[in-house]
Enzyme design. Structure first.
Site, PDB file in Angstrom:
ATOM      1  N   CYS A 128       0.844  -1.206   0.000  1.00  0.00           N
ATOM      2  CA  CYS A 128       0.000   0.000   0.000  1.00  0.00           C
ATOM      3  C   CYS A 128       0.873   1.247   0.000  1.00  0.00           C
ATOM      4  O   CYS A 128       2.059   1.187   0.269  1.00  0.00           O
ATOM      5  CB  CYS A 128      -0.864   0.042   1.251  1.00  0.00           C
ATOM      6  SG  CYS A 128      -2.037  -1.304   1.347  1.00  0.00           S
ATOM      7  N   CYS A 135      12.427  -4.508   3.032  1.00  0.00           N
ATOM      8  CA  CYS A 135      11.996  -5.428   1.971  1.00  0.00           C
ATOM      9  C   CYS A 135      12.817  -5.227   0.697  1.00  0.00           C
ATOM     10  O   CYS A 135      12.745  -4.177   0.054  1.00  0.00           O
ATOM     11  CB  CYS A 135      10.515  -5.168   1.665  1.00  0.00           C
ATOM     12  SG  CYS A 135       9.937  -6.023   0.188  1.00  0.00           S
ATOM     13  N   SER A 138       8.728  -2.385 -15.247  1.00  0.00           N
ATOM     14  CA  SER A 138       9.691  -2.314 -14.154  1.00  0.00           C
ATOM     15  C   SER A 138      11.019  -3.008 -14.460  1.00  0.00           C
ATOM     16  O   SER A 138      12.009  -2.756 -13.781  1.00  0.00           O
ATOM     17  CB  SER A 138       9.083  -2.847 -12.850  1.00  0.00           C
ATOM     18  OG  SER A 138       8.318  -3.993 -13.106  1.00  0.00           O
ATOM     19  N   ASP A 181      13.324  -9.803 -17.381  1.00  0.00           N
ATOM     20  CA  ASP A 181      12.220  -9.384 -16.521  1.00  0.00           C
ATOM     21  C   ASP A 181      12.772  -9.222 -15.101  1.00  0.00           C
ATOM     22  O   ASP A 181      13.789  -9.827 -14.760  1.00  0.00           O
ATOM     23  CB  ASP A 181      11.057 -10.388 -16.535  1.00  0.00           C
ATOM     24  CG  ASP A 181       9.727  -9.697 -16.154  1.00  0.00           C
ATOM     25  OD1 ASP A 181       9.764  -8.557 -15.652  1.00  0.00           O
ATOM     26  OD2 ASP A 181       8.661 -10.307 -16.361  1.00  0.00           O
ATOM     27  N   ASP A 182      12.099  -8.388 -14.298  1.00  0.00           N
ATOM     28  CA  ASP A 182      12.627  -8.157 -12.954  1.00  0.00           C
ATOM     29  C   ASP A 182      12.361  -9.333 -12.033  1.00  0.00           C
ATOM     30  O   ASP A 182      13.129  -9.613 -11.123  1.00  0.00           O
ATOM     31  CB  ASP A 182      12.036  -6.869 -12.355  1.00  0.00           C
ATOM     32  CG  ASP A 182      10.528  -6.855 -12.404  1.00  0.00           C
ATOM     33  OD1 ASP A 182       9.888  -7.422 -11.513  1.00  0.00           O
ATOM     34  OD2 ASP A 182       9.991  -6.293 -13.380  1.00  0.00           O
ATOM     35  N   CYS A 190       5.198 -14.355   1.380  1.00  0.00           N
ATOM     36  CA  CYS A 190       5.517 -13.198   2.218  1.00  0.00           C
ATOM     37  C   CYS A 190       4.386 -13.002   3.211  1.00  0.00           C
ATOM     38  O   CYS A 190       3.225 -13.043   2.828  1.00  0.00           O
ATOM     39  CB  CYS A 190       5.657 -11.955   1.337  1.00  0.00           C
ATOM     40  SG  CYS A 190       5.864 -10.451   2.304  1.00  0.00           S
ATOM     41  N   CYS A 226      15.307  -7.708   4.149  1.00  0.00           N
ATOM     42  CA  CYS A 226      14.557  -8.955   4.208  1.00  0.00           C
ATOM     43  C   CYS A 226      14.694  -9.652   2.861  1.00  0.00           C
ATOM     44  O   CYS A 226      14.496  -9.024   1.806  1.00  0.00           O
ATOM     45  CB  CYS A 226      13.081  -8.671   4.503  1.00  0.00           C
ATOM     46  SG  CYS A 226      12.071 -10.173   4.460  1.00  0.00           S
ATOM     47  N   CYS A 237      11.381 -14.201   1.063  1.00  0.00           N
ATOM     48  CA  CYS A 237      10.699 -14.899  -0.033  1.00  0.00           C
ATOM     49  C   CYS A 237      11.709 -15.603  -0.946  1.00  0.00           C
ATOM     50  O   CYS A 237      11.339 -16.460  -1.747  1.00  0.00           O
ATOM     51  CB  CYS A 237       9.818 -13.934  -0.824  1.00  0.00           C
ATOM     52  SG  CYS A 237      10.678 -12.436  -1.309  1.00  0.00           S
TER      53      CYS A 237
HETATM   54  O1  LIG Z   1       5.296 -14.269 -12.994  1.00  0.00           O
HETATM   55  P1  LIG Z   1       4.110 -13.365 -12.905  1.00  0.00           P
HETATM   56  O2  LIG Z   1       3.072 -13.896 -11.959  1.00  0.00           O
HETATM   57  O3  LIG Z   1       3.556 -13.021 -14.233  1.00  0.00           O
HETATM   58  O4  LIG Z   1       4.597 -11.999 -12.218  1.00  0.00           O
HETATM   59  C1  LIG Z   1       5.787 -11.332 -12.595  1.00  0.00           C
HETATM   60  C2  LIG Z   1       5.520 -10.169 -13.476  1.00  0.00           C
HETATM   61  O5  LIG Z   1       4.623  -9.236 -12.788  1.00  0.00           O
HETATM   62  C3  LIG Z   1       5.268  -7.984 -12.660  1.00  0.00           C
HETATM   63  O6  LIG Z   1       4.871  -7.126 -13.705  1.00  0.00           O
HETATM   64  P2  LIG Z   1       3.544  -6.236 -13.653  1.00  0.00           P
HETATM   65  O7  LIG Z   1       2.793  -6.445 -14.889  1.00  0.00           O
HETATM   66  O8  LIG Z   1       2.803  -6.452 -12.379  1.00  0.00           O
HETATM   67  O9  LIG Z   1       4.093  -4.728 -13.549  1.00  0.00           O
HETATM   68  P3  LIG Z   1       5.083  -3.826 -14.468  1.00  0.00           P
HETATM   69  O10 LIG Z   1       4.256  -3.354 -15.626  1.00  0.00           O
HETATM   70  O11 LIG Z   1       5.474  -2.702 -13.554  1.00  0.00           O
HETATM   71  O12 LIG Z   1       6.257  -4.626 -14.877  1.00  0.00           O
HETATM   72  C4  LIG Z   1       6.747  -8.261 -12.780  1.00  0.00           C
HETATM   73  O13 LIG Z   1       7.458  -7.115 -13.270  1.00  0.00           O
HETATM   74  C5  LIG Z   1       6.800  -9.398 -13.769  1.00  0.00           C
HETATM   75  O14 LIG Z   1       6.759  -8.919 -15.099  1.00  0.00           O
HETATM   76  N1  LIG Z   2      -0.661  -3.861   1.193  1.00  0.00           N
HETATM   77  C1  LIG Z   2      -0.743  -3.364   2.407  1.00  0.00           C
HETATM   78  O1  LIG Z   2       0.166  -2.722   2.921  1.00  0.00           O
HETATM   79  C2  LIG Z   2      -2.025  -3.718   3.137  1.00  0.00           C
HETATM   80  C3  LIG Z   2      -2.255  -3.036   4.471  1.00  0.00           C
HETATM   81  C4  LIG Z   2      -3.271  -3.801   5.328  1.00  0.00           C
HETATM   82  N2  LIG Z   2      -2.714  -5.049   5.811  1.00  0.00           N
HETATM   83  C5  LIG Z   2      -4.555  -4.023   4.544  1.00  0.00           C
HETATM   84  O2  LIG Z   2      -4.809  -5.119   4.103  1.00  0.00           O
HETATM   85  O3  LIG Z   2      -5.260  -3.061   4.347  1.00  0.00           O
HETATM   86  S1  SF4 Z   3       9.372 -11.781   2.155  1.00  0.00           S
HETATM   87 FE1  SF4 Z   3      10.026 -10.822   0.208  1.00  0.00          FE
HETATM   88  S2  SF4 Z   3       8.359  -9.455  -0.380  1.00  0.00           S
HETATM   89 FE2  SF4 Z   3       8.052  -9.986   1.779  1.00  0.00          FE
HETATM   90  S3  SF4 Z   3       9.057  -8.353   2.945  1.00  0.00           S
HETATM   91 FE3  SF4 Z   3      10.575  -9.968   2.697  1.00  0.00          FE
HETATM   92  S4  SF4 Z   3      11.682  -9.426   0.791  1.00  0.00           S
HETATM   93 FE4  SF4 Z   3       9.782  -8.236   0.827  1.00  0.00          FE
HETATM   94 MG   LIG Z   4       6.561  -6.714 -15.204  1.00  0.00          MG
END
Ligand SMILES: O=P(O)(O)OC[C@H]1O[C@H](OP(=O)(O)OP(=O)(O)O)[C@H](O)[C@@H]1O
Ligand SMILES: NC(=O)CC[C@H](N)C(=O)O
Ligand code: SF4
Ligand SMILES: [Mg+2]
Length: 511
Positions: A5, A293, A340, A402-403, A439, A497, A500
């Protein structure tokens, strides 16, 4: 993957003349800049001063720009306020969970906005209910509001001690939260002692004057999850809130009230910049390291935001460079899965010397994540989001960066798309390590079984998704890319952290 959020808090300076800054519109601009952090619902709460018996608020479902019409913003009068844009992690999408949360307390109205997820929410819920307090939602953020509305166990003298109440909250729940809390004529910004989620402080400056903040009087002060919001609000970044720190914004300025370390506590005074100036480093260094994170750098945050003194874009680019060193490919072009991943793809290209050329055209009207119920819809969702630039692809060996890969929803259909458009080879390079663990700290990373990296051994993943090869960045490579540019004042220790990725959660989970 789903985002975290976004929270905003804004207070005008006492000296700012009426009508110069509209707080509700400032918060709105900040929330638009934080839209990538949550797209389910949003809310703004404003206060017309300590004598008011209620706050003004507007909330709604969907995107910020669609919720806050001129008419709604005009109703949000006041010189201070909070904003929130939500992706649910607890309590679901029900409109009653839309933030900020508000309650009436013995000392007037109280509002809170929360980014994160309380790891001990179940126990806290039980403790609150055992005291005979009823809760109206299943949200963990409501628990925060309820806990703050009660005096701390050590009691209070004549007036409420908000610093002590927040300290008590921090002691009761170690992570994960960044909070903004509004009461009377103050807004408190709080990061959990592990600093898991981000929060920074900015100065609201007059527009169109020289860029010398120290010489000019601020119009007010703001908190934001990410510094990218400051530019949209005409604010400049002062600094981040430190892990465990409680910072107070008032019409008179910024004050650091306390830093609650892991596990002991110090009580610093603050100087004119709101910086704590007598941090007990020994005590702070004794505790376990912070756990910011690492996925904020990888994916969640906007590339122009600054964490730990470095811009997210630069970290992503270094991840791409490191990936090129760790897993080189003999290819004709390097490209990105927008958006991203783009800095990482550019980093891969710079390091490898192979040209960066775009191969996907992204529809700007399709949001970040698209969770569809069945395979056909998922494939069509990718088709809805991306078109192939076939003339850039024809007959070429492509490295697609991809990221991150979460479920693998994006990667498989994109490889198919590129091959159909004429790519000779498609090599996938992922600028973060395999995601293997859920997470519990505010990010909806799905269950182990849904994560692609858990579905097949690494050697079989390339053929599983239809790639000629597939490689991830190592955990050490990611850490190196992140640590390289960190610039911190006050020698506050850093730490990230990576649960994950490696299963090492910053605290023992209670279940
Ligand atoms: O393996 P998946 O479940 O497909 O998730 C991974 C994808 O989701 C995210 O992109 P997203 O479309 O959310 O955002 P972006 O446009 O900022 O890259 C991330 O950058 C990967 O491209
Ligand atoms: N993504 C978040 O940070 C969520 C905040 C809060 N746990 C909610 O569900 O509203
Ligand atoms: S588990 Fe992964 S996504 Fe969750 S806070 Fe840690 S680094 Fe971030
Ligand atoms: Mg993406």
């Amino acid at each position: 993957m789903r985002e975290a959020c976004g929270v905003i808090g804004c207070v005008l300076a006492r000296s700012t003349p009426d009508g110069v800054v509209n707080v509700a519109r400032m918060i709105y601009l900040g929330l638009v800049a934080l839209q990538h952090r949550g797209q389910e619902s949003a809310g703004i709460v404003t206060s017309e001063g300590p004598a008011s018996t209620h706050f003004n608020y507007q909330k709604g479902d969907g995107l910020v720009a669609a919720i806050f019409t001129d008419e709604k913003l005009n109703k949000l009068k006041g010189d201070m306020g909070l904003g929130h844009t939500r992706y649910s992690t607890a309590g679901g999408r029900d409109p009653t969970n839309t933030q900020p949360f508000m309650v009436h307390t013995r000392h007037g109205p109280l509002a809170t906005a929360h980014n994160g997820e309380l790891i001990n929410a179940m126990a806290l819920r039980k403790a609150i209910m055992d005291r005979g307090v009823g809760l109206s939602t299943l949200s963990d953020s409501e628990l925060i509001t309820q806990m703050l509305s009660q005096a701390p166990p050590r009691g209070e003298k004549a007036k409420p001690d908000w610093g002590a109440r927040i300290r008590h909250l921090i002691e009761a729940t170690p992570t994960a939260y960044s909070l903004v809390v509004m009461q009377e004529d103050k807004i408190y910004g709080v990061r959990d002692p592990f600093g898991n989620r981000p929060l920074c402080i900015g100065r609201l400056m007059p527009l169109g004057t020289a860029n010398d903040d120290e010489q000019r009087k601020p119009l007010g002060w703001v908190f934001s999850s990410e510094s990218c919001a400051f530019q949209s609000m005409g604010a400049t970044l002062m600094r981040e809130v430190y892990p465990g720190e409680i910072v107070e914004l008032s019409p008179d300025g910024v004050r650091s009230l306390d830093i609650v370390p892991r596990p002991k506590r110090t009580a610093p005074h603050s100087n004119a910049h709101g910086d704590p100036d007598d941090i007990d480093h020994e005590t702070i260094l004794l505790g376990p390291p912070p756990a910011f994170c690492i996925f904020e750098y990888v994916y969640f945050a906007r590339a122009d935001s600054v964490f730990e003194g470095q811009q997210v874009y630069s970290v992503r680019q270094r991840c791409g460079r490191q990936l090129a060193i760790e897993s080189p490919v003999d290819a004709d072009i390097i490209s990105t899965v927008p958006e991203s991943a783009t800095p990482a793809a550019l980093g891969f290209s710079l390091e490898s010397g192979i040209p960066y050329i775009e191969v996907l055209c992204k529809n700007r009207y399709v949001g970040r994540s698209f969770i569809q119920p069945d395979t056909r819809s998922r494939k069509l969702a990718v088709a809805k989001k991306f078109g192939a630039l076939s003339e850039n692809l024809m007959g070429r060996r492509v490295v697609l960066v991809d990221d991150s890969i979460v479920r693998g929803t994006t990667v498989g259909p994109i490889i198919q798309l590129l091959r159909q458009a004429g790519a000779k080879e498609v090599h996938i390079r992922v600028a973060s390590p395999p995601l293997k663990h859920p997470c519990y700290m505010g990010i909806n990373i799905p269950t182990r079984g849904e994560l692609l990296a858990n579905q097949k051994p690494l050697e079989e993943l390339a053929s599983h998704v239809g790639a000629d090869s597939l490689a991830y960045l190592s955990i050490e490579g990611l850490r190196k890319a992140v640590r390289q540019g960190i610039v911190l004042k006050n020698n506050i220790p850093t730490g990230h952290c990576t649960a994950c990725l490696d299963g090492n959660y910053p605290v023992n989970l209670e279940w």
